[in-house]
Design an enzyme around this catalytic site. Sequence first.
Site, mmCIF file in Angstrom:
data_model
loop_
_atom_site.group_PDB
_atom_site.id
_atom_site.type_symbol
_atom_site.label_atom_id
_atom_site.label_comp_id
_atom_site.label_asym_id
_atom_site.label_seq_id
_atom_site.Cartn_x
_atom_site.Cartn_y
_atom_site.Cartn_z
ATOM 1 N N SER A 140 -21.634 -9.165 14.353
ATOM 2 C CA SER A 140 -21.072 -9.669 15.605
ATOM 3 C C SER A 140 -19.866 -10.584 15.386
ATOM 4 O O SER A 140 -19.818 -11.368 14.423
ATOM 5 C CB SER A 140 -22.168 -10.463 16.330
ATOM 6 O OG SER A 140 -21.603 -11.234 17.366
ATOM 7 N N GLU A 142 -19.480 -13.133 16.922
ATOM 8 C CA GLU A 142 -20.003 -14.508 16.980
ATOM 9 C C GLU A 142 -19.951 -15.172 15.609
ATOM 10 O O GLU A 142 -19.866 -16.398 15.514
ATOM 11 C CB GLU A 142 -21.460 -14.492 17.449
ATOM 12 C CG GLU A 142 -21.649 -14.490 18.948
ATOM 13 C CD GLU A 142 -21.300 -15.821 19.595
ATOM 14 O OE1 GLU A 142 -21.810 -16.856 19.147
ATOM 15 O OE2 GLU A 142 -20.513 -15.807 20.552
ATOM 16 N N TYR A 164 -28.051 -17.844 16.572
ATOM 17 C CA TYR A 164 -27.845 -16.385 16.582
ATOM 18 C C TYR A 164 -26.771 -15.997 15.569
ATOM 19 O O TYR A 164 -26.953 -15.075 14.764
ATOM 20 C CB TYR A 164 -27.450 -15.943 17.994
ATOM 21 C CG TYR A 164 -26.887 -14.535 18.078
ATOM 22 C CD1 TYR A 164 -27.730 -13.427 18.101
ATOM 23 C CD2 TYR A 164 -25.510 -14.311 18.131
ATOM 24 C CE1 TYR A 164 -27.218 -12.133 18.175
ATOM 25 C CE2 TYR A 164 -24.993 -13.026 18.209
ATOM 26 C CZ TYR A 164 -25.849 -11.942 18.233
ATOM 27 O OH TYR A 164 -25.324 -10.664 18.312
HETATM 28 P P1 NAP Z 1 -29.555 -5.922 23.627
HETATM 29 O O1 NAP Z 1 -29.303 -5.159 24.885
HETATM 30 O O2 NAP Z 1 -30.039 -7.313 23.696
HETATM 31 O O3 NAP Z 1 -30.557 -5.047 22.743
HETATM 32 C C1 NAP Z 1 -31.271 -5.603 21.670
HETATM 33 C C2 NAP Z 1 -32.471 -4.727 21.401
HETATM 34 O O4 NAP Z 1 -33.269 -5.307 20.368
HETATM 35 C C3 NAP Z 1 -33.383 -4.537 22.610
HETATM 36 O O5 NAP Z 1 -33.774 -3.189 22.650
HETATM 37 C C4 NAP Z 1 -34.565 -5.425 22.251
HETATM 38 O O6 NAP Z 1 -35.777 -5.013 22.842
HETATM 39 C C5 NAP Z 1 -34.625 -5.203 20.743
HETATM 40 N N1 NAP Z 1 -35.466 -6.184 20.096
HETATM 41 C C6 NAP Z 1 -35.581 -7.526 20.378
HETATM 42 N N2 NAP Z 1 -36.523 -8.074 19.574
HETATM 43 C C7 NAP Z 1 -37.005 -7.071 18.790
HETATM 44 C C8 NAP Z 1 -38.004 -7.000 17.783
HETATM 45 N N3 NAP Z 1 -38.722 -8.083 17.413
HETATM 46 N N4 NAP Z 1 -38.258 -5.815 17.192
HETATM 47 C C9 NAP Z 1 -37.568 -4.704 17.569
HETATM 48 N N5 NAP Z 1 -36.626 -4.690 18.520
HETATM 49 C C10 NAP Z 1 -36.347 -5.874 19.115
HETATM 50 O O7 NAP Z 1 -28.234 -5.926 22.726
HETATM 51 P P2 NAP Z 1 -26.986 -4.913 22.732
HETATM 52 O O8 NAP Z 1 -25.913 -5.506 23.586
HETATM 53 O O9 NAP Z 1 -27.460 -3.532 22.962
HETATM 54 O O10 NAP Z 1 -26.485 -5.099 21.235
HETATM 55 C C11 NAP Z 1 -27.014 -4.298 20.191
HETATM 56 C C12 NAP Z 1 -26.880 -5.054 18.872
HETATM 57 O O11 NAP Z 1 -25.515 -5.377 18.641
HETATM 58 C C13 NAP Z 1 -27.627 -6.388 18.811
HETATM 59 O O12 NAP Z 1 -28.055 -6.560 17.484
HETATM 60 C C14 NAP Z 1 -26.565 -7.425 19.146
HETATM 61 O O13 NAP Z 1 -26.906 -8.646 18.568
HETATM 62 C C15 NAP Z 1 -25.356 -6.796 18.490
HETATM 63 N N6 NAP Z 1 -24.065 -7.100 19.091
HETATM 64 C C16 NAP Z 1 -23.873 -6.953 20.432
HETATM 65 C C17 NAP Z 1 -22.636 -7.194 20.986
HETATM 66 C C18 NAP Z 1 -22.389 -7.031 22.470
HETATM 67 O O14 NAP Z 1 -21.379 -7.558 22.944
HETATM 68 N N7 NAP Z 1 -23.216 -6.295 23.193
HETATM 69 C C19 NAP Z 1 -21.571 -7.588 20.156
HETATM 70 C C20 NAP Z 1 -21.798 -7.702 18.789
HETATM 71 C C21 NAP Z 1 -23.046 -7.442 18.263
HETATM 72 P P3 NAP Z 1 -36.139 -5.459 24.356
HETATM 73 O O15 NAP Z 1 -35.581 -4.358 25.177
HETATM 74 O O16 NAP Z 1 -37.593 -5.556 24.344
HETATM 75 O O17 NAP Z 1 -35.477 -6.787 24.584
HETATM 76 O O1 G4F Z 2 -22.025 -13.105 27.985
HETATM 77 P P1 G4F Z 2 -22.343 -14.142 26.996
HETATM 78 O O2 G4F Z 2 -23.722 -14.698 26.993
HETATM 79 O O3 G4F Z 2 -21.949 -13.517 25.586
HETATM 80 P P2 G4F Z 2 -21.680 -14.192 24.161
HETATM 81 O O4 G4F Z 2 -22.288 -15.516 24.042
HETATM 82 O O5 G4F Z 2 -20.222 -14.083 23.887
HETATM 83 O O6 G4F Z 2 -22.495 -13.197 23.197
HETATM 84 C C1 G4F Z 2 -22.453 -11.794 23.359
HETATM 85 O O7 G4F Z 2 -21.401 -11.269 22.578
HETATM 86 C C2 G4F Z 2 -21.564 -11.441 21.156
HETATM 87 C C3 G4F Z 2 -20.333 -10.836 20.483
HETATM 88 O O8 G4F Z 2 -19.317 -11.808 20.422
HETATM 89 C C4 G4F Z 2 -22.840 -10.758 20.731
HETATM 90 F F1 G4F Z 2 -22.982 -10.868 19.388
HETATM 91 C C5 G4F Z 2 -24.022 -11.380 21.453
HETATM 92 O O9 G4F Z 2 -25.203 -10.687 21.092
HETATM 93 C C6 G4F Z 2 -23.804 -11.232 22.958
HETATM 94 O O10 G4F Z 2 -23.859 -9.860 23.267
HETATM 95 O O11 G4F Z 2 -21.345 -15.380 27.151
HETATM 96 C C7 G4F Z 2 -19.944 -15.208 27.149
HETATM 97 C C8 G4F Z 2 -19.285 -16.531 27.505
HETATM 98 C C9 G4F Z 2 -19.815 -17.723 26.703
HETATM 99 O O12 G4F Z 2 -18.735 -18.489 26.263
HETATM 100 C C10 G4F Z 2 -20.648 -18.518 27.696
HETATM 101 O O13 G4F Z 2 -20.672 -19.917 27.465
HETATM 102 O O14 G4F Z 2 -19.593 -16.822 28.869
HETATM 103 C C11 G4F Z 2 -19.925 -18.196 28.987
HETATM 104 N N1 G4F Z 2 -20.770 -18.393 30.171
HETATM 105 C C12 G4F Z 2 -20.421 -19.167 31.241
HETATM 106 N N2 G4F Z 2 -21.428 -19.150 32.134
HETATM 107 C C13 G4F Z 2 -21.985 -17.881 30.376
HETATM 108 C C14 G4F Z 2 -22.405 -18.366 31.621
HETATM 109 N N3 G4F Z 2 -22.750 -17.060 29.625
HETATM 110 C C15 G4F Z 2 -23.962 -16.686 30.128
HETATM 111 N N4 G4F Z 2 -24.736 -15.844 29.403
HETATM 112 N N5 G4F Z 2 -24.414 -17.172 31.330
HETATM 113 C C16 G4F Z 2 -23.674 -18.007 32.108
HETATM 114 O O15 G4F Z 2 -24.103 -18.397 33.192
#
Ligand code: NAP
Ligand code: G4F
Length: 348
Positions: A140, A142, A164
Amino acid sequence: MPGKIILGSIIPLNWMNIVNRVALITGISGQDGFYLTEFLSNKGYDVHGVVLLGQEANCHPQATIHHGDLSDGSNLGAILHSVQPHEVYNLGAQSHVRFSFDIPISTANVTGLGAIRMLESVREHQQQTGREVRFYQASSSEMFGRAEKSPQNEHTPFRPRSPYACAKAFAFWQTVNYREAYNLFACNGILFNHESPKRGEAFVTRKITRAATRIKLGLQERLQLGNLDAKRDWGFAGDYVEAMWLMLQHDQPDDFVIATGETHSVREFLHEVFSYLDLDWEEYVDIDPNLFRPSEIEVLCGDSSKASQSLGWKAGVSFSELARMMTDHDRQLAETEKRMLDAAQSTG
Ligand code: NAP
Ligand code: G4F
């Protein structure tokens, strides 16, 4: 296009190569798991997923489900032996950054140690069977945290700012180490934020599109948010799962940044969504200090030129198209909710 003739039809060679391939996805019930299953199924893959008990309904209907837990790991090896995958995509994680401050230990267990449990299972399986298994780790942006340089690329040092991000950095280096120590075909995709109508409702983009569309239809009055100044590089999840697959088709295992190269604030996303609905966001949004993070990343912006040159990957959906796609989807959800509410009121 060159091809072999089977029963009178020409099958492209690249398609022949991936027919009968098997993929195993952890985190298949999440956003990316859904899009990746769709993408791989369309390519002819047999797709299997590791799913926590009770999450089956969120999985793509094309997936075969195996119950498992990344925080336990006892049956992960057995799942690998029964599925015999060619490719493993480790997407499972506790992926909510704000929540990781509340549950740092279980985040480290699932998001960090979960990756090494999968890597160990793959290494053992490969050693016992002699079959190559290619491994993708969902790393990520992050991990860059308070980066000194913008945009961030594969050479930017990590400076994680949340439990995280620390867990993801651990998983990143384990993946690199398994590649170097055991010659595993293991890749890190360093993905910047990617969103879609399947995004979890606790993430800011989806929280905004759900609330704005409900406000538009009179189902909700206010929206509470935290830091509106934070900037992210937001792309479309459907584009990003293709990059995961491309990494595992590359001739060498490697690490790649995947991003759009544009950064926008939460405030800009609010404006995009509310103005598309002919609303002024400032009339509806409250700032809740509880939604701020103990340590925040103010700005992220990715440079994916390596992926563009080596994999031929490029983001396809713009910031504005993404906001509108999510808003259109959530407006339909809100309309259904309103119809049901009106029907209940007229009969009751
Ligand atoms: P997500 O919607 O939160 O999906 C995460 C998945 O992991 C869900 O299916 C969740 O199951 C499962 N999980 C949680 N705890 C687990 C456990 N103990 N054992 C097995 N599975 C478990 O995330 P996503 O947006 O699809 O992202 C996919 C991956 O890419 C994640 O690793 C995330 O950290 C990473 N990532 C995401 C982004 C982004 O912007 N979306 C960016 C960079 C990296 P439940 O359905 O039960 O919660
Ligand atoms: O949507 P967010 O929670 O995403 P964040 O923290 O960037 O993380 C996501 O992207 C990562 C990749 O860079 C992944 F690795 C991670 O698993 C996840 O998918 O927050 C985005 C921004 C933050 O700066 C947060 O402080 O939005 C700001 N924010 C402002 N108000 C909020 C809120 N975020 C959330 N979730 N909820 C709020 O009410």
